[in-house]
Design a protein around this motif. Sequence first.
Motif, PDB file in Angstrom:
ATOM      1  N   SER A 365       0.841  -1.190   0.000  1.00  0.00           N
ATOM      2  CA  SER A 365       0.000   0.000   0.000  1.00  0.00           C
ATOM      3  C   SER A 365       0.877   1.242   0.000  1.00  0.00           C
ATOM      4  O   SER A 365       1.939   1.272   0.645  1.00  0.00           O
ATOM      5  CB  SER A 365      -0.914   0.002   1.237  1.00  0.00           C
ATOM      6  N   GLY A 366       0.442   2.272  -0.730  1.00  0.00           N
ATOM      7  CA  GLY A 366       1.148   3.540  -0.756  1.00  0.00           C
ATOM      8  C   GLY A 366       0.163   4.694  -0.698  1.00  0.00           C
ATOM      9  O   GLY A 366      -0.950   4.603  -1.227  1.00  0.00           O
ATOM     10  N   ARG A 367       0.570   5.770  -0.046  1.00  0.00           N
ATOM     11  CA  ARG A 367      -0.309   6.935   0.116  1.00  0.00           C
ATOM     12  C   ARG A 367       0.545   8.204   0.095  1.00  0.00           C
ATOM     13  O   ARG A 367       1.655   8.224   0.645  1.00  0.00           O
ATOM     14  CB  ARG A 367      -1.074   6.825   1.436  1.00  0.00           C
ATOM     15  N   ARG A 368       0.027   9.247  -0.541  1.00  0.00           N
ATOM     16  CA  ARG A 368       0.729  10.535  -0.588  1.00  0.00           C
ATOM     17  C   ARG A 368      -0.265  11.670  -0.454  1.00  0.00           C
ATOM     18  O   ARG A 368      -1.406  11.572  -0.912  1.00  0.00           O
ATOM     19  CB  ARG A 368       1.508  10.704  -1.888  1.00  0.00           C
ATOM     20  N   SER A 369       0.187  12.744   0.179  1.00  0.00           N
ATOM     21  CA  SER A 369      -0.678  13.916   0.307  1.00  0.00           C
ATOM     22  C   SER A 369      -0.856  14.584  -1.052  1.00  0.00           C
ATOM     23  O   SER A 369       0.009  14.507  -1.928  1.00  0.00           O
ATOM     24  CB  SER A 369      -0.071  14.912   1.296  1.00  0.00           C
ATOM     25  N   THR A 370      -1.996  15.252  -1.215  1.00  0.00           N
ATOM     26  CA  THR A 370      -2.281  15.992  -2.454  1.00  0.00           C
ATOM     27  C   THR A 370      -2.453  17.480  -2.195  1.00  0.00           C
ATOM     28  O   THR A 370      -2.707  18.244  -3.123  1.00  0.00           O
ATOM     29  CB  THR A 370      -3.566  15.439  -3.114  1.00  0.00           C
ATOM     30  N   THR A 371      -2.318  17.891  -0.951  1.00  0.00           N
ATOM     31  CA  THR A 371      -2.557  19.298  -0.624  1.00  0.00           C
ATOM     32  C   THR A 371      -1.571  20.229  -1.319  1.00  0.00           C
ATOM     33  O   THR A 371      -1.934  21.348  -1.710  1.00  0.00           O
ATOM     34  CB  THR A 371      -2.459  19.501   0.902  1.00  0.00           C
ATOM     35  N   ASP A 372      -0.320  19.799  -1.480  1.00  0.00           N
ATOM     36  CA  ASP A 372       0.660  20.696  -2.115  1.00  0.00           C
ATOM     37  C   ASP A 372       0.304  20.953  -3.579  1.00  0.00           C
ATOM     38  O   ASP A 372       0.487  22.056  -4.086  1.00  0.00           O
ATOM     39  CB  ASP A 372       2.074  20.134  -1.988  1.00  0.00           C
ATOM     40  N   PHE A 373      -0.240  19.941  -4.259  1.00  0.00           N
ATOM     41  CA  PHE A 373      -0.643  20.142  -5.650  1.00  0.00           C
ATOM     42  C   PHE A 373      -1.831  21.095  -5.751  1.00  0.00           C
ATOM     43  O   PHE A 373      -1.920  21.912  -6.661  1.00  0.00           O
ATOM     44  CB  PHE A 373      -1.013  18.804  -6.293  1.00  0.00           C
TER      45      PHE A 373
END
Length: 883
Positions: A365-373
């Motif tokens: 499983s992998g997860r990344r924030s999207t707020t910076d985009f």
Amino acid sequence: MKRMTANPCLWPVLAPLVLFLLLLSFLSQPAAAQDKPETLVTINIKDRPLPEALAIIESRVPVRFAYPTELLRGQKNVSIMASEMPLHKFLDSLFRQTTLTYHLIGDQVVLTGQLLPAKTTLSGYVRDAHTGELLIGASVYLPTGGAGVLSNNYGFYSLTVEGADSIDVEVSYVGYKSLVRRVVAHGDVPLSFDLLLNVEQEEINKLTVVNDKREDFVRKNSSGMLDLGTAMIAAVPSVGGSGDLIGSVEMLPGVQAGIDGTPGYFVRGGNAGQNLILLDDATLYNPSHIFGLVSVFNPATIKHATLMKGGFPASYGDHVSSVLDIAMKDGSNQQTGGVIELGSVSSGATLYGPLEPGKSSFLVSGRRSTTDFLLHPILQNNYFSNYYFYDVNAKLNFQVTPHDRLLLSFYSGRDNNNYSADSTDSAGIGYSMHFGNTAVTARWNHQFSGKLFVNTSVEYNNYHQFLSATQQGYFAQLYSGIRDIDAKTNFSWYPSPEHKLSAGVDYLYQTLYPATLSGQVAPLDSPQTIVPSGIPPKTSSRLAVYAGDDIKLGRRWQAYVGIRAPYYYKPDAQYFAIEPRLALLYLIDASTSVKVSYTTMHQYIHLVQSYNATFPAEIWIGSSSIVQPQVSQEISAGLFKNFSGNDYQTSLEVYYKHLDNQLLFGGGPTPAIDNSIESQLIFGKGWDYGAEFYVRKNRGRLTGWLAYTLAYAYEQFDSLNEGQSFPFAYDRRHVLDITAAYSLTPHWKVAANFLLASGRAFSLSPDSTFVPGNDALYSNPGRGRGRGRGRNQNPNSGSWDIIQNNYRLSPYNRLDLSIHYAKTRTTARRVTETEWIFSVFNVYARPNNSFVYRTIDPATRKVVAKELPLIPVIPSITYTYKF
């Protein structure tokens, strides 16, 4: 010729010889000459009571059965189909279905009961029938004898009872269909159970709150312990949308969050560094992303979690406030599946399936924030931030043999932020931060017998935190690193339902890398910074042995008695301790119990926090000849009561905890690169007490819980505050948490959190600052000046002129909401589910104050204190696809 006759005196010798020769001659004849042909049986009997089946056989086969009537009582129905089957094989097949044995004498069949063993041991695993996932805390219960046991952290159970012809076994786990099986109990019986999901319950009540058997809330000897399943985590609205483990923990009684925008949580008056957080047995530090708004635990990978606030089993140690034990999902050894999540805060994907069907599985499983985009295009020109986080989980699960299982787990996560504002201004601010964990665990489960289970594991964790700030020509940096290598073996022995014995050994090798740096900003052509590889490491070893016994004393009393003996070693200091553990339960009736517990714990690592520094200095250090281990002694007692057929669970607990060898920074000038900060520390003690009230509704369209905590937390340092005790920084007198979830239809659900809490304590000097509408919490000590010389104090640190935590921030309150729309589609090959989650953090934009700053009031020209809110409304949207 003379006739010869036998001498009569020889007959006693010759007679046996003659008889032997005659018998040998008889036996040497063909078999057909000795016996008549064996009877052949042709018959068809289907699901008939045994007496009726014997009567049918007697009417068709030339045999008669001889037995006492009571011998057939309790025997189950039999079925047999034979076509010209020899009689002895027919009888073998028939009575194999019963607990009887037979003896064929001529045409008569004599029946007798089997010799039953004095004890019978049932042992095995409880699993999800579709995925093979091992179920933690499943109930295995014998209705007839009243004995029962819960499966352990690896789904294993063992139950030893008196021998019997047959035993009825009931297996249950909330969210799954209960299973009842009758077992022929002859000796040790390996018996595993595969439970099916209760699809109807799942559709009606997707946001159910519990994951354990409801009776266990009263009957389980676990004061201060709460289980959290995936459904309970999903029930709490979160910034991330799909539930958050730490957010759920912070809504429980006795637990409070820190201030908005800071990581960590606080349990029964302890600080954030006193919580032990385990992910598949590996220790994690700083378990938060985005300054505490999102936890590092991806909901798609979490199977089960247990929070312990007191009554700790002897296998846990090294932290004095709480334990959060988290198990990752194993994956599926039956079919491939996954989860895809797209959200405004974070997005990720999870895939699981079999490596070898029925024997091994994987999960990644992998997860990344999207707020910076999403935020970067709307940021102001003089402001820059590239904040992002990510985490990765992976797990392999191998069934090596029927008695051996190998599990490999991996986690890695990181937060990164470079922040600047008004960079062209001389007063501009620059801030840089990154931190994260990498953890690897290898575990081997082995079942020596039906009664003895052992788990051996090796864990490695590497954690770091780096902070750097610049403003007005000055800078400060902080680095804190921790590397753990931990090896342990735990034995679980189940001699009887009245005893579960556990014992083990745990060895930890720990390396710390603490360093601070401050001064004027260096020229651009010669930057000055902390280099982690250049920090002198501080190493230590800790060896602990422990043992414990879960004891049932009749039908009403239960006890847990344990002891842990840790030995801490480093070149300049050695510490040895004995930690007794005791928990008692008295069952008043089937739905009411009283629980009492006492625990002593030692902690050899310290999270040192500054009480007066403008730079948020937090650094980990180990015990030494100067810094003694933290010690806690805690006693708790509670009344636990279920109502309405266990639909409602309630508890009222009280506790008292005493803490020794507490640390704070003394507040002197920050040195240049130096990781020997013991000279700057001051030492003291703390004590905490309070009451916790908890109500939880488990079933129906409306589920949820209410938690109210009345808490007192104080500290005392001889060289601080003129020796006067003061409230702990996170002493909040009242905390009320309400979590509710309501199923509008099978597709639509709504959930809400409401949090109301007293303001945290903070420090201000009333001589120089006016605090409007806020009275001091205690009488101010005198304004004497000097250095502390109290007991156990460092004479070079501490100051008399500090007024510590003498005011409170305004009360905190917040409402969070989420709306869920889920739809399930079933095809011939698989079931898929889609879900939309709309969440709002702080719905009515309450300006909850996190910090206090001093400023000049333009009207009065006085120095006044003003509170500063940090986090406004945060909406989020998440789409999830499960297959």
